[in-house]
Scaffold this motif. Structure first.
Motif, PDB file in Angstrom:
ATOM      1  N   ARG A   1      38.076  31.337  58.493  1.00  0.00           N
ATOM      2  CA  ARG A   1      37.467  32.085  57.392  1.00  0.00           C
ATOM      3  C   ARG A   1      38.018  33.488  57.186  1.00  0.00           C
ATOM      4  NH1 ARG A   1      31.244  30.896  59.010  1.00  0.00           N
ATOM      5  NH2 ARG A   1      32.045  31.845  60.921  1.00  0.00           N
ATOM      6  N   ASP A   2      38.684  34.046  58.211  1.00  0.00           N
ATOM      7  CA  ASP A   2      39.174  35.422  58.106  1.00  0.00           C
ATOM      8  C   ASP A   2      40.608  35.512  58.599  1.00  0.00           C
ATOM      9  OD1 ASP A   2      36.720  37.322  57.449  1.00  0.00           O
ATOM     10  OD2 ASP A   2      36.004  35.796  58.858  1.00  0.00           O
ATOM     11  N   ALA A   3      41.403  36.340  57.926  1.00  0.00           N
ATOM     12  CA  ALA A   3      42.778  36.616  58.331  1.00  0.00           C
ATOM     13  C   ALA A   3      43.042  38.099  58.169  1.00  0.00           C
ATOM     14  CB  ALA A   3      43.772  35.803  57.500  1.00  0.00           C
ATOM     15  N   PHE A   4      43.913  38.628  59.022  1.00  0.00           N
ATOM     16  CA  PHE A   4      44.198  40.060  59.022  1.00  0.00           C
ATOM     17  C   PHE A   4      45.697  40.293  58.898  1.00  0.00           C
ATOM     18  CE2 PHE A   4      40.119  39.563  60.962  1.00  0.00           C
ATOM     19  CZ  PHE A   4      39.395  40.681  60.578  1.00  0.00           C
ATOM     20  N   ILE A   5      46.063  41.238  58.029  1.00  0.00           N
ATOM     21  CA  ILE A   5      47.460  41.636  57.888  1.00  0.00           C
ATOM     22  C   ILE A   5      47.536  43.146  58.037  1.00  0.00           C
ATOM     23  CG2 ILE A   5      48.247  39.682  56.511  1.00  0.00           C
ATOM     24  CD1 ILE A   5      47.775  41.287  53.999  1.00  0.00           C
ATOM     25  N   MET A   6      48.669  43.631  58.594  1.00  0.00           N
ATOM     26  CA  MET A   6      48.884  45.060  58.798  1.00  0.00           C
ATOM     27  C   MET A   6      49.755  45.599  57.671  1.00  0.00           C
ATOM     28  SD  MET A   6      47.318  46.144  61.558  1.00  0.00           S
ATOM     29  CE  MET A   6      48.209  47.655  61.929  1.00  0.00           C
ATOM     30  N   TYR A   7      49.298  46.665  57.037  1.00  0.00           N
ATOM     31  CA  TYR A   7      50.014  47.204  55.882  1.00  0.00           C
ATOM     32  C   TYR A   7      51.493  47.493  56.139  1.00  0.00           C
ATOM     33  CZ  TYR A   7      51.460  50.433  52.231  1.00  0.00           C
ATOM     34  OH  TYR A   7      52.160  51.048  51.237  1.00  0.00           O
ATOM     35  N   PRO A   8      51.861  48.192  57.222  1.00  0.00           N
ATOM     36  CA  PRO A   8      53.293  48.504  57.390  1.00  0.00           C
ATOM     37  C   PRO A   8      54.178  47.264  57.461  1.00  0.00           C
ATOM     38  CG  PRO A   8      51.957  49.817  58.887  1.00  0.00           C
ATOM     39  CD  PRO A   8      51.063  48.758  58.310  1.00  0.00           C
ATOM     40  N   GLU A   9      53.647  46.173  58.011  1.00  0.00           N
ATOM     41  CA  GLU A   9      54.441  44.952  58.181  1.00  0.00           C
ATOM     42  C   GLU A   9      54.704  44.238  56.859  1.00  0.00           C
ATOM     43  OE1 GLU A   9      52.612  42.350  60.963  1.00  0.00           O
ATOM     44  OE2 GLU A   9      52.757  43.730  62.651  1.00  0.00           O
ATOM     45  N   VAL A  10      53.785  44.367  55.908  1.00  0.00           N
ATOM     46  CA  VAL A  10      53.852  43.516  54.709  1.00  0.00           C
ATOM     47  C   VAL A  10      53.853  44.302  53.408  1.00  0.00           C
ATOM     48  CG1 VAL A  10      52.707  41.596  55.892  1.00  0.00           C
ATOM     49  CG2 VAL A  10      51.331  43.248  54.612  1.00  0.00           C
TER      50      VAL A  10
END
Length: 256
Positions: free
Chosen positions: A233-242
């Motif tokens: 239900r949840d996923a996390f992405i890091m701004y600098p990476e993407v």
């Protein structure tokens, strides 16, 4: 599936708008074991608290710290806490996180923790940055171990160079600019691994063969789609990476 963007207050100023809920990377347990906050705008509301751990000793004032975290979440209307703890060598941390998860749950908030500290009352983040095996099997094994509702996706953008042979299985991280320069400099055929859900290619350097494994917008969206199909239900992405891929990831999030 809800996709969360982890970002510092300074980085957030670079985004005119963002359709994703933010994880505010602005909080830490400081060296004294108390809650500290960086320059988060006073009007900030919603999203999640991003909490790191800078204290290298047992938390002597854990009760005070817990109250401070829970109070800040209530004041800012945070939906919970992402505990970005990078070490499991302090035995009191998993106990602390379990207590925090229970307190947050009483307020209908969620605690997300790394796999190295899988507190019983928290949702466990599983990294997608794998270099062997099957991502689907790994996620399903995690669901079997922690419970299907207690698994979230840590969508790490993988760019890694492995010398062959590589008995340790550990490669050398590459910058995106290094990957792009290598692809431009050499006539390289790129392939896709369905099991790893990543692109790869091989090349030679100083007589040594290298295996490069990397993510782009296509592979990251494929990993998100896989997690969605498994009910995560949840996923996390890091701004600098993407940050160079945000437009495509925003479109994916809007698609369902």
């Amino acid at each position: 599936m809800q996709i969360h963007l982890a970002i510092t207050p300074k980085e957030a100023q670079q985004l005119p708008s963002c359709p994703l809920p933010l994880v505010h990377i602005a909080y830490a347990i400081d060296e004294s074991g108390m809650l500290s906050r960086s320059a988060l705008p006073a009007q900030t509301q919603g999203g999640l608290m991003g909490l790191s751990d800078r204290c290298r000793k047992p938390l002597k004032n854990a009760d005070i710290l817990l109250r401070a975290i829970v109070s800040e979440c209530a004041a800012r209307q945070f939906g919970g806490v992402l505990a970005d703890f990078e070490s499991a060598d302090l035995p009191d941390r998993i106990v602390f996180l379990d207590r925090l998860g229970k307190l947050l749950a009483q307020q209908h908030r969620t605690l997300f923790v790394p796999q190295l500290l899988p507190a019983q009352s928290a949702t466990v983040l599983i990294s997608t940055a794998i270099s062997g095996g099957s991502l689907q099997e790994m996620l399903q094994n995690a669901q079997n171990r922690y419970g299907a509702a207690r698994v979230a996706l840590d969508l790490e953008r993988l760019i890694m160079d492995f010398p062959l042979p590589c008995p340790s299985g550990r490669g050398q991280p590459m910058l995106l600019s290094e990957l792009q320069a290598l692809q431009k400099r050499r006539d390289i055929s790129t392939f896709y691994s369905r099991e790893l859900t990543a692109h790869y290619f091989t090349h030679s350097l100083n007589g040594e063969t290298h295996f490069v494994l990397f993510d782009d917008a296509q592979t990251l969206k494929s990993k998100l789609a896989l997690a969605r199909s498994l009910g995560i239900r949840d996923a996390f992405i890091m701004y600098p990476e993407v940050k160079d891929l945000l437009a495509e990831l925003f479109r994916f999030a809007k698609s369902g």
